[in-house]
Write a protein that holds these residues in place. Structure first.
Motif, PDB file in Angstrom:
ATOM      1  N   ARG A   1      51.479  23.818  38.403  1.00  0.00           N
ATOM      2  CA  ARG A   1      50.552  22.790  38.907  1.00  0.00           C
ATOM      3  C   ARG A   1      50.391  21.662  37.895  1.00  0.00           C
ATOM      4  O   ARG A   1      50.394  20.487  38.251  1.00  0.00           O
ATOM      5  CB  ARG A   1      49.186  23.407  39.221  1.00  0.00           C
ATOM      6  CG  ARG A   1      49.151  24.157  40.537  1.00  0.00           C
ATOM      7  CD  ARG A   1      47.726  24.500  40.947  1.00  0.00           C
ATOM      8  NE  ARG A   1      47.086  25.457  40.065  1.00  0.00           N
ATOM      9  CZ  ARG A   1      47.061  26.768  40.263  1.00  0.00           C
ATOM     10  NH1 ARG A   1      47.664  27.289  41.322  1.00  0.00           N
ATOM     11  NH2 ARG A   1      46.456  27.565  39.421  1.00  0.00           N
ATOM     12  N   GLU A   2      50.267  22.024  36.624  1.00  0.00           N
ATOM     13  CA  GLU A   2      50.120  21.012  35.581  1.00  0.00           C
ATOM     14  C   GLU A   2      51.383  20.160  35.461  1.00  0.00           C
ATOM     15  O   GLU A   2      51.307  18.949  35.273  1.00  0.00           O
ATOM     16  CB  GLU A   2      49.808  21.686  34.234  1.00  0.00           C
ATOM     17  CG  GLU A   2      49.563  20.717  33.108  1.00  0.00           C
ATOM     18  CD  GLU A   2      48.455  19.712  33.393  1.00  0.00           C
ATOM     19  OE1 GLU A   2      48.638  18.528  33.028  1.00  0.00           O
ATOM     20  OE2 GLU A   2      47.426  20.094  33.995  1.00  0.00           O
ATOM     21  N   ARG A   3      52.547  20.815  35.581  1.00  0.00           N
ATOM     22  CA  ARG A   3      53.821  20.073  35.533  1.00  0.00           C
ATOM     23  C   ARG A   3      53.887  19.065  36.675  1.00  0.00           C
ATOM     24  O   ARG A   3      54.269  17.913  36.480  1.00  0.00           O
ATOM     25  CB  ARG A   3      54.986  21.057  35.621  1.00  0.00           C
ATOM     26  CG  ARG A   3      56.341  20.443  35.368  1.00  0.00           C
ATOM     27  CD  ARG A   3      57.472  21.429  35.589  1.00  0.00           C
ATOM     28  NE  ARG A   3      57.587  21.861  36.974  1.00  0.00           N
ATOM     29  CZ  ARG A   3      58.129  21.113  37.955  1.00  0.00           C
ATOM     30  NH1 ARG A   3      58.573  19.908  37.698  1.00  0.00           N
ATOM     31  NH2 ARG A   3      58.203  21.574  39.176  1.00  0.00           N
ATOM     32  N   LYS A   4      53.480  19.476  37.863  1.00  0.00           N
ATOM     33  CA  LYS A   4      53.491  18.571  39.017  1.00  0.00           C
ATOM     34  C   LYS A   4      52.491  17.433  38.824  1.00  0.00           C
ATOM     35  O   LYS A   4      52.786  16.279  39.131  1.00  0.00           O
ATOM     36  CB  LYS A   4      53.162  19.329  40.297  1.00  0.00           C
ATOM     37  CG  LYS A   4      54.308  20.141  40.822  1.00  0.00           C
ATOM     38  CD  LYS A   4      53.940  20.822  42.120  1.00  0.00           C
ATOM     39  CE  LYS A   4      55.096  21.661  42.636  1.00  0.00           C
ATOM     40  NZ  LYS A   4      54.763  22.338  43.889  1.00  0.00           N
ATOM     41  N   ARG A   5      51.285  17.763  38.329  1.00  0.00           N
ATOM     42  CA  ARG A   5      50.279  16.731  38.078  1.00  0.00           C
ATOM     43  C   ARG A   5      50.819  15.685  37.117  1.00  0.00           C
ATOM     44  O   ARG A   5      50.655  14.484  37.317  1.00  0.00           O
ATOM     45  CB  ARG A   5      49.010  17.354  37.493  1.00  0.00           C
ATOM     46  CG  ARG A   5      47.988  17.693  38.528  1.00  0.00           C
ATOM     47  CD  ARG A   5      46.682  18.126  37.867  1.00  0.00           C
ATOM     48  NE  ARG A   5      46.389  19.461  38.338  1.00  0.00           N
ATOM     49  CZ  ARG A   5      46.323  20.550  37.614  1.00  0.00           C
ATOM     50  NH1 ARG A   5      46.487  20.499  36.323  1.00  0.00           N
ATOM     51  NH2 ARG A   5      46.068  21.706  38.158  1.00  0.00           N
ATOM     52  N   GLU A   6      51.450  16.162  36.052  1.00  0.00           N
ATOM     53  CA  GLU A   6      52.011  15.255  35.055  1.00  0.00           C
ATOM     54  C   GLU A   6      53.110  14.387  35.671  1.00  0.00           C
ATOM     55  O   GLU A   6      53.195  13.193  35.404  1.00  0.00           O
ATOM     56  CB  GLU A   6      52.560  16.062  33.876  1.00  0.00           C
ATOM     57  CG  GLU A   6      53.000  15.226  32.702  1.00  0.00           C
ATOM     58  CD  GLU A   6      51.883  14.347  32.155  1.00  0.00           C
ATOM     59  OE1 GLU A   6      52.195  13.203  31.762  1.00  0.00           O
ATOM     60  OE2 GLU A   6      50.728  14.787  32.121  1.00  0.00           O
ATOM     61  N   TRP A   7      53.960  14.970  36.505  1.00  0.00           N
ATOM     62  CA  TRP A   7      55.022  14.212  37.163  1.00  0.00           C
ATOM     63  C   TRP A   7      54.411  13.132  38.040  1.00  0.00           C
ATOM     64  O   TRP A   7      54.845  11.980  38.017  1.00  0.00           O
ATOM     65  CB  TRP A   7      55.886  15.151  38.012  1.00  0.00           C
ATOM     66  CG  TRP A   7      57.063  14.442  38.599  1.00  0.00           C
ATOM     67  CD1 TRP A   7      58.293  14.315  38.042  1.00  0.00           C
ATOM     68  CD2 TRP A   7      57.122  13.743  39.837  1.00  0.00           C
ATOM     69  NE1 TRP A   7      59.117  13.582  38.861  1.00  0.00           N
ATOM     70  CE2 TRP A   7      58.410  13.214  39.976  1.00  0.00           C
ATOM     71  CE3 TRP A   7      56.203  13.493  40.855  1.00  0.00           C
ATOM     72  CZ2 TRP A   7      58.808  12.460  41.067  1.00  0.00           C
ATOM     73  CZ3 TRP A   7      56.599  12.741  41.946  1.00  0.00           C
ATOM     74  CH2 TRP A   7      57.887  12.236  42.051  1.00  0.00           C
ATOM     75  N   TYR A   8      53.384  13.491  38.820  1.00  0.00           N
ATOM     76  CA  TYR A   8      52.746  12.498  39.680  1.00  0.00           C
ATOM     77  C   TYR A   8      52.084  11.397  38.863  1.00  0.00           C
ATOM     78  O   TYR A   8      52.116  10.230  39.250  1.00  0.00           O
ATOM     79  CB  TYR A   8      51.706  13.149  40.610  1.00  0.00           C
ATOM     80  CG  TYR A   8      52.332  13.708  41.858  1.00  0.00           C
ATOM     81  CD1 TYR A   8      52.740  12.867  42.888  1.00  0.00           C
ATOM     82  CD2 TYR A   8      52.528  15.067  42.015  1.00  0.00           C
ATOM     83  CE1 TYR A   8      53.324  13.366  44.037  1.00  0.00           C
ATOM     84  CE2 TYR A   8      53.113  15.580  43.155  1.00  0.00           C
ATOM     85  CZ  TYR A   8      53.501  14.720  44.170  1.00  0.00           C
ATOM     86  OH  TYR A   8      54.080  15.217  45.297  1.00  0.00           O
TER      87      TYR A   8
ATOM     88  N   ALA B   1      53.802   5.066  40.862  1.00  0.00           N
ATOM     89  CA  ALA B   1      54.340   3.976  41.675  1.00  0.00           C
ATOM     90  C   ALA B   1      55.364   4.512  42.667  1.00  0.00           C
ATOM     91  O   ALA B   1      55.385   4.100  43.838  1.00  0.00           O
ATOM     92  CB  ALA B   1      54.979   2.916  40.783  1.00  0.00           C
ATOM     93  N   LEU B   2      56.201   5.421  42.218  1.00  0.00           N
ATOM     94  CA  LEU B   2      57.201   6.019  43.100  1.00  0.00           C
ATOM     95  C   LEU B   2      56.528   6.769  44.242  1.00  0.00           C
ATOM     96  O   LEU B   2      56.914   6.634  45.408  1.00  0.00           O
ATOM     97  CB  LEU B   2      58.090   6.968  42.299  1.00  0.00           C
ATOM     98  CG  LEU B   2      59.132   7.779  43.076  1.00  0.00           C
ATOM     99  CD1 LEU B   2      60.184   6.846  43.637  1.00  0.00           C
ATOM    100  CD2 LEU B   2      59.767   8.805  42.167  1.00  0.00           C
ATOM    101  N   VAL B   3      55.494   7.526  43.923  1.00  0.00           N
ATOM    102  CA  VAL B   3      54.769   8.282  44.941  1.00  0.00           C
ATOM    103  C   VAL B   3      54.119   7.321  45.928  1.00  0.00           C
ATOM    104  O   VAL B   3      54.177   7.513  47.139  1.00  0.00           O
ATOM    105  CB  VAL B   3      53.711   9.199  44.280  1.00  0.00           C
ATOM    106  CG1 VAL B   3      52.808   9.826  45.311  1.00  0.00           C
ATOM    107  CG2 VAL B   3      54.411  10.268  43.461  1.00  0.00           C
TER     108      VAL B   3
ATOM    109  N   ALA C   1      56.264   4.061  52.527  1.00  0.00           N
ATOM    110  CA  ALA C   1      57.429   4.120  53.405  1.00  0.00           C
ATOM    111  C   ALA C   1      57.206   5.116  54.541  1.00  0.00           C
ATOM    112  O   ALA C   1      57.536   4.848  55.700  1.00  0.00           O
ATOM    113  CB  ALA C   1      58.667   4.510  52.606  1.00  0.00           C
ATOM    114  N   ARG C   2      56.615   6.255  54.208  1.00  0.00           N
ATOM    115  CA  ARG C   2      56.358   7.246  55.254  1.00  0.00           C
ATOM    116  C   ARG C   2      55.336   6.717  56.250  1.00  0.00           C
ATOM    117  O   ARG C   2      55.464   6.908  57.452  1.00  0.00           O
ATOM    118  CB  ARG C   2      55.861   8.550  54.626  1.00  0.00           C
ATOM    119  CG  ARG C   2      55.653   9.613  55.676  1.00  0.00           C
ATOM    120  CD  ARG C   2      55.445  10.974  55.076  1.00  0.00           C
ATOM    121  NE  ARG C   2      55.202  11.927  56.131  1.00  0.00           N
ATOM    122  CZ  ARG C   2      54.536  13.050  55.980  1.00  0.00           C
ATOM    123  NH1 ARG C   2      54.086  13.363  54.790  1.00  0.00           N
ATOM    124  NH2 ARG C   2      54.336  13.856  56.980  1.00  0.00           N
TER     125      ARG C   2
END
Length: 97
Positions: A18-25, A30-32, A38-39
């Motif tokens: 979860r922490e890895r995903k939070r950090e990625w987000y 901007a990408l997210v 787009a969606r």
């Protein structure tokens, strides 16, 4: 005892993921945002779902939203009226041409 350790390890692994995903987000905000935009543009079902969520939020927080809006208009009244006057004048000029 062994099952307890296993459960604790599983929970620790889940928390790390979860922490890895939070950090990625966080790093790729901007990408997210672009992905969601787009969606939203291409998926009518997703658009309807998001609109329904926003409508539920607005219904639940209606009084708070109206109070903020009233405060904003009270504070910026002169500028808002000046913009409306300018818009009406511009529109009159366009229709008369």
């Amino acid at each position: 005892m062994e099952g307890d350790d296993r459960a604790r390890l599983d929970e620790a692994a889940k928390e790390l993921e979860r922490e890895r995903k939070r950090e990625w987000y966080r790093r790729n905000a901007a990408l997210v945002s672009d992905r969601h935009r787009a969606r939203y543009a291409s998926d009518p079902e997703f658009r309807a779902k998001r609109k329904a969520m926003a409508d539920r939020y607005r219904a639940a927080h209606r009084e708070e939203i109206l109070a903020k809006r009233r405060a904003y208009y009270r504070e910026h009244r002169e500028a808002i009226l000046a913009n409306e006057r300018a818009r009406r004048i511009r529109k009159r000029k366009e229709t008369s041409e």
